[in-house]
Scaffold this motif. Sequence first.
Motif, PDB file in Angstrom:
ATOM      1  N   PHE A  94       0.849  -1.186   0.000  1.00  0.00           N
ATOM      2  CA  PHE A  94       0.000   0.000   0.000  1.00  0.00           C
ATOM      3  C   PHE A  94       0.885   1.236   0.000  1.00  0.00           C
ATOM      4  CE2 PHE A  94       0.986  -1.105   4.315  1.00  0.00           C
ATOM      5  CZ  PHE A  94       1.287   0.101   4.920  1.00  0.00           C
ATOM      6  N   GLY A  95       0.289   2.385  -0.186  1.00  0.00           N
ATOM      7  CA  GLY A  95       1.013   3.649  -0.136  1.00  0.00           C
ATOM      8  C   GLY A  95       0.131   4.735   0.453  1.00  0.00           C
ATOM      9  N   ASP A  96       0.713   5.933   0.599  1.00  0.00           N
ATOM     10  CA  ASP A  96      -0.067   7.103   0.994  1.00  0.00           C
ATOM     11  C   ASP A  96      -0.787   6.924   2.333  1.00  0.00           C
ATOM     12  OD1 ASP A  96       0.438   7.113  -1.838  1.00  0.00           O
ATOM     13  OD2 ASP A  96      -0.891   8.831  -1.999  1.00  0.00           O
ATOM     14  N   MET A  97      -0.052   6.523   3.371  1.00  0.00           N
ATOM     15  CA  MET A  97      -0.725   6.293   4.656  1.00  0.00           C
ATOM     16  C   MET A  97      -0.702   7.523   5.550  1.00  0.00           C
ATOM     17  SD  MET A  97      -0.318   3.247   7.468  1.00  0.00           S
ATOM     18  CE  MET A  97       1.079   3.838   8.405  1.00  0.00           C
ATOM     19  N   GLY A  98       0.467   8.031   5.874  1.00  0.00           N
ATOM     20  CA  GLY A  98       0.541   9.175   6.762  1.00  0.00           C
ATOM     21  C   GLY A  98       0.596   8.781   8.225  1.00  0.00           C
ATOM     22  N   ASP A  99       0.567   9.790   9.074  1.00  0.00           N
ATOM     23  CA  ASP A  99       0.727   9.617  10.516  1.00  0.00           C
ATOM     24  C   ASP A  99      -0.614   9.749  11.218  1.00  0.00           C
ATOM     25  OD1 ASP A  99       1.671   9.686  13.172  1.00  0.00           O
ATOM     26  OD2 ASP A  99       1.869  11.866  13.070  1.00  0.00           O
ATOM     27  N   PRO A 100      -0.998   8.779  12.048  1.00  0.00           N
ATOM     28  CA  PRO A 100      -2.293   8.865  12.733  1.00  0.00           C
ATOM     29  C   PRO A 100      -2.417  10.044  13.685  1.00  0.00           C
ATOM     30  CG  PRO A 100      -1.394   6.625  12.845  1.00  0.00           C
ATOM     31  CD  PRO A 100      -0.307   7.521  12.323  1.00  0.00           C
ATOM     32  N   PRO A 108      -6.397  10.813   5.685  1.00  0.00           N
ATOM     33  CA  PRO A 108      -7.314  10.816   6.833  1.00  0.00           C
ATOM     34  C   PRO A 108      -7.518   9.435   7.438  1.00  0.00           C
ATOM     35  CG  PRO A 108      -8.549  10.938   4.794  1.00  0.00           C
ATOM     36  CD  PRO A 108      -7.100  11.068   4.413  1.00  0.00           C
ATOM     37  N   GLY A 109      -7.153   8.374   6.707  1.00  0.00           N
ATOM     38  CA  GLY A 109      -7.393   7.025   7.200  1.00  0.00           C
ATOM     39  C   GLY A 109      -6.198   6.372   7.831  1.00  0.00           C
ATOM     40  N   ALA A 110      -5.177   7.139   8.209  1.00  0.00           N
ATOM     41  CA  ALA A 110      -3.940   6.553   8.742  1.00  0.00           C
ATOM     42  C   ALA A 110      -4.199   5.710   9.988  1.00  0.00           C
ATOM     43  CB  ALA A 110      -2.928   7.652   9.039  1.00  0.00           C
ATOM     44  N   ALA A 111      -5.005   6.218  10.911  1.00  0.00           N
ATOM     45  CA  ALA A 111      -5.251   5.495  12.164  1.00  0.00           C
ATOM     46  C   ALA A 111      -5.919   4.153  11.896  1.00  0.00           C
ATOM     47  CB  ALA A 111      -6.099   6.347  13.103  1.00  0.00           C
ATOM     48  N   SER A 112      -6.923   4.137  11.039  1.00  0.00           N
ATOM     49  CA  SER A 112      -7.613   2.879  10.751  1.00  0.00           C
ATOM     50  C   SER A 112      -6.718   1.927   9.974  1.00  0.00           C
ATOM     51  CB  SER A 112      -8.908   3.139   9.979  1.00  0.00           C
ATOM     52  OG  SER A 112      -8.654   3.782   8.744  1.00  0.00           O
ATOM     53  N   HIS A 133       5.459  -0.718   1.975  1.00  0.00           N
ATOM     54  CA  HIS A 133       4.869   0.625   1.969  1.00  0.00           C
ATOM     55  C   HIS A 133       5.506   1.406   0.827  1.00  0.00           C
ATOM     56  CE1 HIS A 133       3.326   4.134   4.693  1.00  0.00           C
ATOM     57  NE2 HIS A 133       3.107   4.378   3.406  1.00  0.00           N
ATOM     58  N   VAL A 134       4.738   1.591  -0.244  1.00  0.00           N
ATOM     59  CA  VAL A 134       5.330   2.082  -1.495  1.00  0.00           C
ATOM     60  C   VAL A 134       5.186   3.591  -1.667  1.00  0.00           C
ATOM     61  CG1 VAL A 134       5.200  -0.091  -2.728  1.00  0.00           C
ATOM     62  CG2 VAL A 134       3.200   1.387  -2.706  1.00  0.00           C
ATOM     63  N   GLY A 135       5.772   4.338  -0.754  1.00  0.00           N
ATOM     64  CA  GLY A 135       5.853   5.783  -0.931  1.00  0.00           C
ATOM     65  C   GLY A 135       4.766   6.571  -0.233  1.00  0.00           C
ATOM     66  N   ASP A 136       5.020   7.888  -0.065  1.00  0.00           N
ATOM     67  CA  ASP A 136       4.162   8.784   0.706  1.00  0.00           C
ATOM     68  C   ASP A 136       3.897   8.139   2.066  1.00  0.00           C
ATOM     69  OD1 ASP A 136       4.278  10.322  -1.515  1.00  0.00           O
ATOM     70  OD2 ASP A 136       2.145  10.310  -1.963  1.00  0.00           O
ATOM     71  N   ILE A 137       4.970   8.064   2.819  1.00  0.00           N
ATOM     72  CA  ILE A 137       4.993   7.245   4.031  1.00  0.00           C
ATOM     73  C   ILE A 137       4.351   7.961   5.213  1.00  0.00           C
ATOM     74  CG2 ILE A 137       6.519   6.091   5.671  1.00  0.00           C
ATOM     75  CD1 ILE A 137       8.453   5.638   3.292  1.00  0.00           C
ATOM     76  N   SER A 138       4.944   9.078   5.644  1.00  0.00           N
ATOM     77  CA  SER A 138       4.427   9.746   6.845  1.00  0.00           C
ATOM     78  C   SER A 138       3.809  11.112   6.554  1.00  0.00           C
ATOM     79  CB  SER A 138       5.551   9.944   7.867  1.00  0.00           C
ATOM     80  OG  SER A 138       6.480  10.923   7.404  1.00  0.00           O
ATOM     81  N   HIS A 170       6.551  12.685  -1.614  1.00  0.00           N
ATOM     82  CA  HIS A 170       6.546  13.373  -0.320  1.00  0.00           C
ATOM     83  C   HIS A 170       7.735  12.978   0.556  1.00  0.00           C
ATOM     84  CE1 HIS A 170       2.832  15.700  -0.454  1.00  0.00           C
ATOM     85  NE2 HIS A 170       2.368  14.729  -1.227  1.00  0.00           N
ATOM     86  N   GLU A 171       8.544  12.037   0.105  1.00  0.00           N
ATOM     87  CA  GLU A 171       9.803  11.729   0.776  1.00  0.00           C
ATOM     88  C   GLU A 171      10.988  12.390   0.085  1.00  0.00           C
ATOM     89  OE1 GLU A 171       6.923   9.721   2.146  1.00  0.00           O
ATOM     90  OE2 GLU A 171       7.550   8.785   0.261  1.00  0.00           O
ATOM     91  N   TYR A 172      10.874  12.599  -1.236  1.00  0.00           N
ATOM     92  CA  TYR A 172      12.066  12.997  -1.980  1.00  0.00           C
ATOM     93  C   TYR A 172      11.975  14.347  -2.709  1.00  0.00           C
ATOM     94  CZ  TYR A 172      16.045  12.867  -5.113  1.00  0.00           C
ATOM     95  OH  TYR A 172      17.202  13.185  -5.779  1.00  0.00           O
TER      96      TYR A 172
END
Length: 270
Positions: A94-100, A108-112, A133-138, A170-172
Amino acid sequence: TYRQARSGDTADRSLLGAPGTRNSIGYSFLMSERDMCSEPAASHEFMLYLHRAKLTELVTNTRYYYQISGSNTVHQFMSSPQPSADHAFTFLAFGDMGDPVHPAAKSPGAASTVLRLQEEVDSPHNPTDLILHVGDISYANGNPGIWDSFMDSIEPVASAVPYMVAIGNHEYGYSKGSGSVIDPSGAPGPYQPSWGNFGPDSEGECGVMTARRFHMPQQQKPAETRDNAPFWYGFDYGSVHFTVISTEHDLSRGSTQYRWLEAELAAVDR
């Protein structure tokens, strides 16, 4: 401190000083805004220490317990299986998770997502063996505090199964500024071809935060086709050979990444 699992081992029994254990001596290094490539990350003062250790001579497909000195927590994991065309396993990509803790508009779905990852790893039936985790990590965008809370959020799963990463914009993505001239990927500058919409989406991180926090495999190869983890690299797990590329670097014919990819695919027989 680590050792192979034994009968009677539990996650609440300390390994420190226990018989049959081995110690891995790691190292620590300092990271600050001086390591960032451009603004605004290079202008936000911060200083933190990161710690790294490598467990060696592991037996394949074996459960291990490990404990970090100074911590009361004992973790466990299964070492990777011997590469085999017949070995079935389960992985999540998956990708594009972010920080809860600091949910961005794009995540917006990082926590879930973190809860679902935990459920899959802990499942009594066909548990997940590996995460990609394929990019756009945090979505930290130069904020080290967001990186810290992101790493805390994935600890329950990343401490138990391999958590492999790829680089996203968003990492590079960055523009040249007054920060460090050392791009951790070795590139002479940001990749911004005229035909794309590449921009400073990492807010000056240029992959530094990801490269320092995630130690991906680096296979021994000739210099001209060497892995450049975590930007591009390959690894085996069970019946699959994973090839990770960077969409944030030149992949046109004749480029460094292209030559690596040619050799990488030529060496795989699946």
